[in-house]
Design an enzyme around this catalytic site. Structure first.
Site, PDB file in Angstrom:
ATOM      1  N   LYS A 174     -16.793  13.115  14.417  1.00  0.00           N
ATOM      2  CA  LYS A 174     -16.287  14.275  13.470  1.00  0.00           C
ATOM      3  C   LYS A 174     -17.105  15.447  13.147  1.00  0.00           C
ATOM      4  O   LYS A 174     -18.135  15.450  13.761  1.00  0.00           O
ATOM      5  CB  LYS A 174     -16.472  13.417  11.972  1.00  0.00           C
ATOM      6  CG  LYS A 174     -15.927  12.063  11.771  1.00  0.00           C
ATOM      7  CD  LYS A 174     -14.430  12.128  11.318  1.00  0.00           C
ATOM      8  CE  LYS A 174     -13.691  10.919  11.267  1.00  0.00           C
ATOM      9  NZ  LYS A 174     -12.181  11.374  11.167  1.00  0.00           N
ATOM     10  N   ARG A 214       0.045  -1.288  -6.774  1.00  0.00           N
ATOM     11  CA  ARG A 214      -0.143  -1.844  -7.940  1.00  0.00           C
ATOM     12  C   ARG A 214       0.507  -1.189  -9.073  1.00  0.00           C
ATOM     13  O   ARG A 214       0.944  -1.663 -10.129  1.00  0.00           O
ATOM     14  CB  ARG A 214      -1.547  -1.744  -8.088  1.00  0.00           C
ATOM     15  CG  ARG A 214      -2.278  -1.943  -9.288  1.00  0.00           C
ATOM     16  CD  ARG A 214      -3.880  -2.281  -9.132  1.00  0.00           C
ATOM     17  NE  ARG A 214      -4.462  -1.004  -8.068  1.00  0.00           N
ATOM     18  CZ  ARG A 214      -5.490  -0.846  -7.668  1.00  0.00           C
ATOM     19  NH1 ARG A 214      -6.565  -2.090  -7.708  1.00  0.00           N
ATOM     20  NH2 ARG A 214      -5.889  -0.028  -6.880  1.00  0.00           N
ATOM     21  N   ASP A 270      -2.792   0.056  16.599  1.00  0.00           N
ATOM     22  CA  ASP A 270      -3.589   0.910  16.819  1.00  0.00           C
ATOM     23  C   ASP A 270      -2.788   2.104  17.374  1.00  0.00           C
ATOM     24  O   ASP A 270      -2.350   2.153  18.273  1.00  0.00           O
ATOM     25  CB  ASP A 270      -4.642   0.500  17.989  1.00  0.00           C
ATOM     26  CG  ASP A 270      -5.620   1.479  18.216  1.00  0.00           C
ATOM     27  OD1 ASP A 270      -5.290   2.880  18.408  1.00  0.00           O
ATOM     28  OD2 ASP A 270      -6.968   1.397  18.847  1.00  0.00           O
ATOM     29  N   HIS A 271      -2.857   3.003  16.222  1.00  0.00           N
ATOM     30  CA  HIS A 271      -1.611   4.164  16.579  1.00  0.00           C
ATOM     31  C   HIS A 271      -2.067   4.940  17.924  1.00  0.00           C
ATOM     32  O   HIS A 271      -1.320   5.691  18.191  1.00  0.00           O
ATOM     33  CB  HIS A 271      -1.834   5.011  15.207  1.00  0.00           C
ATOM     34  CG  HIS A 271      -2.818   6.071  15.170  1.00  0.00           C
ATOM     35  ND1 HIS A 271      -4.035   5.742  14.411  1.00  0.00           N
ATOM     36  CD2 HIS A 271      -2.929   7.380  15.412  1.00  0.00           C
ATOM     37  CE1 HIS A 271      -4.823   6.972  14.351  1.00  0.00           C
ATOM     38  NE2 HIS A 271      -3.908   7.785  14.926  1.00  0.00           N
ATOM     39  N   GLY A 281       0.903  -1.097  -0.056  1.00  0.00           N
ATOM     40  CA  GLY A 281       0.083   0.034   0.004  1.00  0.00           C
ATOM     41  C   GLY A 281       0.849   1.316   0.170  1.00  0.00           C
ATOM     42  O   GLY A 281       0.487   2.166   0.884  1.00  0.00           O
ATOM     43  N   THR A 293       0.627   5.447   4.054  1.00  0.00           N
ATOM     44  CA  THR A 293       2.182   5.478   3.770  1.00  0.00           C
ATOM     45  C   THR A 293       2.747   6.971   3.629  1.00  0.00           C
ATOM     46  O   THR A 293       3.890   7.116   4.405  1.00  0.00           O
ATOM     47  CB  THR A 293       2.403   4.686   2.600  1.00  0.00           C
ATOM     48  OG1 THR A 293       1.611   3.601   2.825  1.00  0.00           O
ATOM     49  CG2 THR A 293       3.957   4.309   2.404  1.00  0.00           C
ATOM     50  N   HIS A 318      -9.684   2.931  19.160  1.00  0.00           N
ATOM     51  CA  HIS A 318      -8.949   3.853  19.657  1.00  0.00           C
ATOM     52  C   HIS A 318      -9.514   4.309  21.188  1.00  0.00           C
ATOM     53  O   HIS A 318      -8.603   4.041  22.323  1.00  0.00           O
ATOM     54  CB  HIS A 318      -8.927   5.236  18.860  1.00  0.00           C
ATOM     55  CG  HIS A 318      -8.176   4.895  17.728  1.00  0.00           C
ATOM     56  ND1 HIS A 318      -7.462   4.181  17.524  1.00  0.00           N
ATOM     57  CD2 HIS A 318      -8.511   5.759  16.622  1.00  0.00           C
ATOM     58  CE1 HIS A 318      -7.100   4.302  15.966  1.00  0.00           C
ATOM     59  NE2 HIS A 318      -7.820   5.415  15.527  1.00  0.00           N
ATOM     60  N   GLY A 357      -0.419   4.590  -0.870  1.00  0.00           N
ATOM     61  CA  GLY A 357      -1.728   5.102  -0.128  1.00  0.00           C
ATOM     62  C   GLY A 357      -1.379   6.414   0.754  1.00  0.00           C
ATOM     63  O   GLY A 357      -0.258   6.566   1.029  1.00  0.00           O
TER      64      GLY A 357
END
Ligand SMILES: NC(=O)C1=CN([C@@H]2O[C@H](COP(=O)(O)OP(=O)(O)OC[C@H]3O[C@@H](n4cnc5c(N)ncnc54)[C@H](OP(=O)(O)O)[C@@H]3O)[C@@H](O)[C@H]2O)C=CC1
Ligand SMILES: O=C1O[C@H](COP(=O)(O)O)[C@@H](O)[C@H](O)[C@H]1O
Length: 508
Positions: free
Chosen positions: A357, A61, A198-199, A27, A33, A261, A30
């Site tokens: 959000k 890809r 899980d950041h 990825g 990244t 989270h 993406g």
């Protein structure tokens, strides 16, 4: 990244330097990244925390072999908000390679295997691999199966290198799919090879919850039902869905943020002291917290979706007007729940959690609200002469820090009490850090330390709590969306949920 003296000391002693390895990111072209992973690796490199013999291989890809270098430079500097000039970036980028293949192409995996072996020669990386699945969840099991089929998932008999795999979130979409994914992944990899990321667990301030509680003598004795009235956890974002319409339509707020989270943060706030800071000990205590929650009745939940409004003084469109979103969408962008942890420490203490959000501002914090003093000895300065409660607030982001709210005598001839704050600021104490959470987690995975990663049982335990809520919501199509304006603090029902208990959300 600001590197603390302790980190540098540890690095000098070689305590936190991983063995030579190749980090293979599936990825690579993406969003994640570009915005998070490459900047994090670059920060680690700058802090001297990467091994000397090291390479990164991006896999995606499209054929980006020719442009990957400049593209990545752009990605790291702009997307990742890295303050670096070309001269500093160059030595790092020289070790970043690109390999194009489709994830469903078996032959592509065979070629990738040969390509990585070639890089082992060039970069002296000894066959050690950290695969990072920064891809849509439908590819997780497939990629792992292909790695298995090609003999890339485990060292062969007699070989001594290691293979680890970081898997992004969301890990499943409900209990059943999480179980299936766990089965598929465990069919190829052993649990100690799997790093479910899980950041939030990589954030300094989330880790500091444990240090605050268990690294000090004064807080733990009062961290229980005898002293604490209730706990609030808020994860509010002012941003919307940032062009991720198709992903968000399927996910929604609960799957995106609450189940992972927020539940991770909750477990750190509520867990018992582990017997060591080792992966198994920490995981065991976290699991006990989640398993002590005896279900969340749907009456204790609120869902919302933002309509048009104003955020930071700017007009903001509603969720249903976002690109690639169904104009009649029932997807929630806000969730609030009340739950109880039925154990010796917490019985009777409500936990109120909310996330959303397009709320009033970006703020993630945990507030521990203490019980009132038993008698009303002094006059309060507040208009209703209410006895205020002491509050410990752990601010996860932004303005990371911890504050204690308590009453103090107002100077003058009367004995009036006003509420004041004693404040610890991370930036003032340790300097500003641009670390995004991924640095620590990438480093830990390279070191084979799974303490700050999710475990199979934990993922299933949190899904077991949220799946019935999601099912009940899906059955009850009677939603009155949108039910909060962008820039507000969520639907009215969220205030009512806590007000029904004679409490209110803290003003943020
Ligand atoms: N973005 C974020 O802020 C966050 C993302 N995550 C998670 O990280 C993961 C990745 O997210 P994100 O970076 O946003 O996703 P993107 O859609 O931006 O990137 C997807 C990547 O997968 C590649 N890809 C897709 N299909 C194929 C295929 N068939 N063969 C080869 N490559 C393919 C794309 O390559 P190509 O360009 O060549 O098509 C691209 O590199 C997801 O699981 C997401 O939930 C988690 C937290 C935050
Ligand atoms: O995983 C995700 O997290 C971000 C919030 O992360 P933060 O570090 O900025 O607090 C959220 O915006 C995104 O929707 C979600 O996928």
């Amino acid at each position: 990244m600001t590197t603390t003296p302790a980190q540098l000391d540890a690095t000098k002693k070689g305590e936190r330097t991983p063995e030579p390895c190749i980090v293979v990111i599936f990825g690579a072209s993406g969003d994640l990244t570009k915005r998070k992973l490459l900047p994090a690796l670059y920060h680690l490199d700058q802090a001297g925390l990467l091994p000397e013999d090291f390479a990164v291989v991006g896999v995606a890809r499209r054929d980006l072999s020719a442009t990957f270098g400049p593209d990545m430079q752009d990605g790291i500097m702009k997307g990742g908000g890295v303050d670096a000039n070309e001269a500093k970036l160059k030595p790092f980028l020289d070790r970043v390679q690109y390999f194009a293949t489709n994830f469903d192409d078996d032959e592509g995996f065979e070629k990738l295997k040969t390509y990585l072996a070639g890089l082992d020669e060039k970069f002296k990386t000894k066959g050690n691999r950290l695969f990072y699945l920064a891809v849509a969840p439908e590819f997780f099991a497939d990629i792992i199966q292909r790695l298995g089929k090609r003999g890339m998932a485990k060292p062969a008999e007699g070989e001594s290198h290691w293979v680890r795999v970081i898997i992004e979130k969301p890990f499943g979409t409900d209990l059943e799919s999480a179980r299936k994914l766990n089965d598929d992944v465990n069919a190829v990899l052993s649990e100690d090879q799997i790093f479910r990321i899980d950041h939030y667990l990589g954030k300094e301030t989330v880790q500091n919850i444990l240090v605050f509680r268990f690294g000090n003598g004064i807080f733990e004795p009062i961290w229980n039902r005898n002293y604490i009235d209730h706990v609030e956890i808020t994860a509010a974002e002012s941003i919307g869905i940032e062009g991720r319409g198709p992903f968000y339509e399927k996910a929604g707020l609960v799957r995106d943020v609450l189940q992972n989270h927020v539940m991770e943060v909750l477990s750190f706030v509520a867990m018992e002291p582990p017997d060591s800071f080792q992966a198994n000990a920490v995981r065991t205590e976290k699991l006990k917290v989640w398993r002590s929650i005896e279900g969340i009745p749907v009456e204790n939940t609120v869902r919302g979706q933002y309509g048009p409004g104003k955020v930071d003084g700017q007009d903001a469109i509603g969720y249903r007007q976002e690109e690639r979103v169904n104009p009649e969408s029932h997807t929630e962008t806000f969730g609030a729940i009340k739950l109880e942890i039925e154990n010796w420490r917490w019985a009777g203490v409500p936990f109120y959690l909310r996330a959303g959000k397009r709320l009033g501002k970006r703020v993630t914090e945990v507030s521990i609200v203490f019980k009132q003093p038993p008698t009303h000895l002094f006059k309060s300065n507040s208009s209703d002469d209410k006895i205020e409660q002491n509050v410990i607030t752990m601010r996860i982001q932004p303005d990371e820090g911890i504050s204690l709210r308590f009453g103090a005598k107002v100077p003058g001839p009367t004995t009036n009490v006003a509420q004041v704050d004693m404040h610890f600021s991370y930036a003032e104490a340790f300097g500003k850090s641009s670390a995004n959470g991924y640095e620590r987690l990438l480093l830990d995975a390279m070191l084979g330390d799974g303490t700050l990663f999710a475990h199979r049982d934990g993922v299933e335990a949190t899904w077991a709590l949220f799946t019935p809520i999601l099912e009940a919501w899906a059955k009850d199509g009677n939603v009155d969306f949108p039910n909060y304006a962008a820039g507000s603090w969520g639907p009215e029902a969220s205030d009512k949920l806590i007000e029904a208990d004679g409490r209110s959300w803290r003003k943020l």
